[in-house]
Design a protein around this motif. Structure first.
Motif, PDB file in Angstrom:
ATOM      1  N   PRO A 221       0.821  -1.220   0.000  1.00  0.00           N
ATOM      2  CA  PRO A 221       0.000   0.000   0.000  1.00  0.00           C
ATOM      3  C   PRO A 221       0.855   1.270   0.000  1.00  0.00           C
ATOM      4  O   PRO A 221       1.982   1.258   0.476  1.00  0.00           O
ATOM      5  N   ALA A 222       0.290   2.322  -0.574  1.00  0.00           N
ATOM      6  CA  ALA A 222       0.986   3.622  -0.600  1.00  0.00           C
ATOM      7  C   ALA A 222       0.010   4.684  -0.074  1.00  0.00           C
ATOM      8  O   ALA A 222      -1.120   4.370   0.299  1.00  0.00           O
ATOM      9  N   ASP A 223       0.461   5.949  -0.086  1.00  0.00           N
ATOM     10  CA  ASP A 223      -0.381   7.040   0.416  1.00  0.00           C
ATOM     11  C   ASP A 223      -1.220   7.579  -0.750  1.00  0.00           C
ATOM     12  O   ASP A 223      -0.942   8.654  -1.277  1.00  0.00           O
ATOM     13  N   ASP A 224      -2.215   6.812  -1.164  1.00  0.00           N
ATOM     14  CA  ASP A 224      -3.005   7.234  -2.328  1.00  0.00           C
ATOM     15  C   ASP A 224      -4.415   6.621  -2.314  1.00  0.00           C
ATOM     16  O   ASP A 224      -4.718   5.759  -1.491  1.00  0.00           O
ATOM     17  N   LEU A 225      -5.254   7.090  -3.253  1.00  0.00           N
ATOM     18  CA  LEU A 225      -6.654   6.662  -3.306  1.00  0.00           C
ATOM     19  C   LEU A 225      -6.799   5.180  -3.662  1.00  0.00           C
ATOM     20  O   LEU A 225      -7.692   4.497  -3.148  1.00  0.00           O
ATOM     21  N   ILE A 226      -5.919   4.679  -4.516  1.00  0.00           N
ATOM     22  CA  ILE A 226      -5.994   3.247  -4.856  1.00  0.00           C
ATOM     23  C   ILE A 226      -5.855   2.439  -3.573  1.00  0.00           C
ATOM     24  O   ILE A 226      -6.673   1.559  -3.282  1.00  0.00           O
ATOM     25  N   SER A 227      -4.845   2.763  -2.779  1.00  0.00           N
ATOM     26  CA  SER A 227      -4.613   2.008  -1.536  1.00  0.00           C
ATOM     27  C   SER A 227      -5.771   2.183  -0.564  1.00  0.00           C
ATOM     28  O   SER A 227      -6.177   1.225   0.105  1.00  0.00           O
ATOM     29  N   ASP A 228      -6.351   3.413  -0.486  1.00  0.00           N
ATOM     30  CA  ASP A 228      -7.502   3.641   0.415  1.00  0.00           C
ATOM     31  C   ASP A 228      -8.631   2.670   0.077  1.00  0.00           C
ATOM     32  O   ASP A 228      -9.233   2.060   0.956  1.00  0.00           O
ATOM     33  N   LEU A 229      -8.923   2.547  -1.232  1.00  0.00           N
ATOM     34  CA  LEU A 229     -10.059   1.713  -1.636  1.00  0.00           C
ATOM     35  C   LEU A 229      -9.757   0.226  -1.457  1.00  0.00           C
ATOM     36  O   LEU A 229     -10.600  -0.541  -0.989  1.00  0.00           O
ATOM     37  N   VAL A 230      -8.549  -0.162  -1.816  1.00  0.00           N
ATOM     38  CA  VAL A 230      -8.167  -1.570  -1.674  1.00  0.00           C
ATOM     39  C   VAL A 230      -8.199  -1.967  -0.189  1.00  0.00           C
ATOM     40  O   VAL A 230      -8.702  -3.030   0.172  1.00  0.00           O
ATOM     41  N   GLN A 231      -7.696  -1.086   0.646  1.00  0.00           N
ATOM     42  CA  GLN A 231      -7.668  -1.360   2.090  1.00  0.00           C
ATOM     43  C   GLN A 231      -9.092  -1.440   2.654  1.00  0.00           C
ATOM     44  O   GLN A 231      -9.404  -2.347   3.428  1.00  0.00           O
ATOM     45  N   ALA A 232      -9.946  -0.493   2.248  1.00  0.00           N
ATOM     46  CA  ALA A 232     -11.333  -0.503   2.732  1.00  0.00           C
ATOM     47  C   ALA A 232     -12.021  -1.796   2.301  1.00  0.00           C
ATOM     48  O   ALA A 232     -12.801  -2.388   3.050  1.00  0.00           O
ATOM     49  N   GLN A 233     -11.707  -2.251   1.086  1.00  0.00           N
ATOM     50  CA  GLN A 233     -12.298  -3.505   0.597  1.00  0.00           C
ATOM     51  C   GLN A 233     -11.834  -4.682   1.458  1.00  0.00           C
ATOM     52  O   GLN A 233     -12.625  -5.547   1.839  1.00  0.00           O
TER      53      GLN A 233
END
Ligand code: HEM
Length: 413
Positions: A221-233
């Protein structure tokens, strides 16, 4: 004496779009005629309604009981053409994998809120960085001489900003822009075989790229929207992998062309209305109002659509389920029943409740971001170039139907 029958001033909705050279240069005169002579216009060949009064446009965009997905529109209609394209190559995949843009309930209510929440958290966290990117791009533009401000300022700002928020490689923004421009041809409805090829190429490239990047962020994960969504999933959010992918692509595409057009149209308006430029330069706190007036006066997106889900009348005209409706945001935003002197560009006007971002459940998810970028851009452009003026060359409007933006705006710094 025989009573004169009023006929519509157009034969097809396309005559109001950038597909038509006259409307490309200036869509407002023909839309004004349509609005005053035939505010609920039926295009029989295209099997579509065109609504141009503010009141009707607001009523329909705000109505959450209507459909958005074009596949709900009647067979053989103009709107069906949108359903045969989209983010993927075949009809079935588009129907299976719409982004929120063309998604209906119950899925839209499930998918949009968590994406909006994650996007807005990112925008809030990165507001300073967004403004910094805007300043950096403008500082890097030519210091003087004649240049095309679309290429040097209006294009780079939104692509760099959205790339930073989403988390895609900034070294590849030129490619993203090319892929996005190719992919957005899906919204053109009528395409040449070459455009069709280009659209498919762009959509494939974006899908391929995002597929790999999402997989990468799952493990690192990184500090970005892709990671936010993947993590929330991973923590239980009810979004499929496909939904994450297709909507991230939607944000990348949606955030690009439209915001470029907002900054480009606004710059052109200020340069052709020096009194308004002077008002803004004297008081930078007017930047938010200035952006709203640019959005009203030269909306980057000319239309939005819905599909009728029940029998009812709109503007006194009876409509049936599955009939497509096209709402002219351009016409509504210059409706004389709503805006005083609608053809006057006035950044101090009081009533600014335009429909440039649509409305209701589908209202533009990127509106807050576009506003931040444009407000900062207008202030900074005229701070850096206080004597900026139009160069002695014709402006060139883009020919993508139902969008309004400049391809070339030559200025002298
Ligand atoms: C000046 C800039 C922009 C304009 C004029 C604009 C305009 C619009 C319009 C008219 C709609 C359709 C709304 C409706 O049918 O009611 C829309 C939807 C959308 N826009 Fe924008 N947009 C802009 C910027 C952005 C940005 C910056 C992003 C992404 C970060 C974005 C992403 C989207 C998405 C994903 C939707 C679909 C929302 C949904 O259906 O739930 N747009 N936009």
């Amino acid at each position: 004496m025989e009573e004169e029958t009023k006929s519509a001033p157009i034969n097809s909705v396309m005559e109001t779009s950038a597909f038509d050279p006259k409307a490309r240069d200036n869509p407002h005169p023909i839309l004004k005629d349509v609005q005053s002579q035939c505010p609920v216009y039926r295009d029989e060949d295209g099997k579509i309604w065109l609504l141009s009064k503010y009141e009707n446009v607001r009523e329909i965009v705000n109505d959450r009981s209507l459909w958005r997905h074009p596949a709900n529109a009647e067979e053989g209609s103009f709107m069906r053409l949108f359903a045969t394209s989209g983010d993927q190559n075949t009809d079935e995949r588009v129907a299976d994998r719409p982004s929120i843009l063309f998604m209906d309930d119950p899925d839209h209510s499930r998918v949009r809120p968590p994406i909006a929440k994650a996007l807005y958290a990112r925008i809030n966290k990165k507001k300073g960085e967004i403004e910094h990117i805007v300043n950096q791009v403008i500082d890097a533009a030519p210091s003087s001489g004649i240049f095309n401000i679309i290429d040097d300022i209006c294009i780079p700002i939104p692509i760099l900003v959205i790339a930073r928020l989403i988390g895609v490689e900034e070294s590849r923004v030129a490619e993203f822009r090319e892929w996005s421009e190719a992919s957005i041809l899906s919204l053109a409805a009528i395409r040449t075989p070459e455009q069709e090829e280009r659209m498919k190429w762009g959509s494939d490239k974006l899908a391929e790229y995002f597929h790999a990047l999402i997989a990468e962020r799952r493990t690192a994960p990184a500090d970005d929207l892709i990671s936010d969504l993947v993590q929330a999933q991973q923590e239980g959010l009810d979004l499929t992998d496909d939904e994450i992918e297709v909507n991230l692509i939607g944000l990348l595409i949606g955030g690009n062309l439209t915001t470029t057009d907002l900054i480009g149209n606004g710059t052109w308006l200020f340069l052709t209305h020096p009194d308004q430029k002077a008002v803004l330069m004297k008081d930078a706190s007017l930047a938010p109002a200035a952006v709203e007036e640019v959005l009203r006066y030269e909306s980057p997106v000319g239309i939005t659509t819905r599909v009728m889900s029940e029998e009812r009348a709109v503007g006194g005209c009876p409509m049936k389920p599955h009939e497509g409706m096209m709402m002219s945001l351009h016409a509504a935003n210059r409706d004389p029943d709503v805006f005083d002197n609608p053809d006057q560009f006035d950044i101090t006007r009081k009533h600014t409740s335009h429909v440039a971002f649509g409305g209701g459940a589908h209202i533009c998810i990127g509106a807050p971001l576009a506003r931040i970028e444009a407000q900062q851009a207008f202030v900074k452009i005229f701070e850096r170039y206080p004597t900026l003026r139009l160069a002695n060359r014709a402006v060139k409007w883009r020919d993508l139907p139902f969008f309004r933006g400049l391809e070339e705006l030559w200025v002298e710094g």
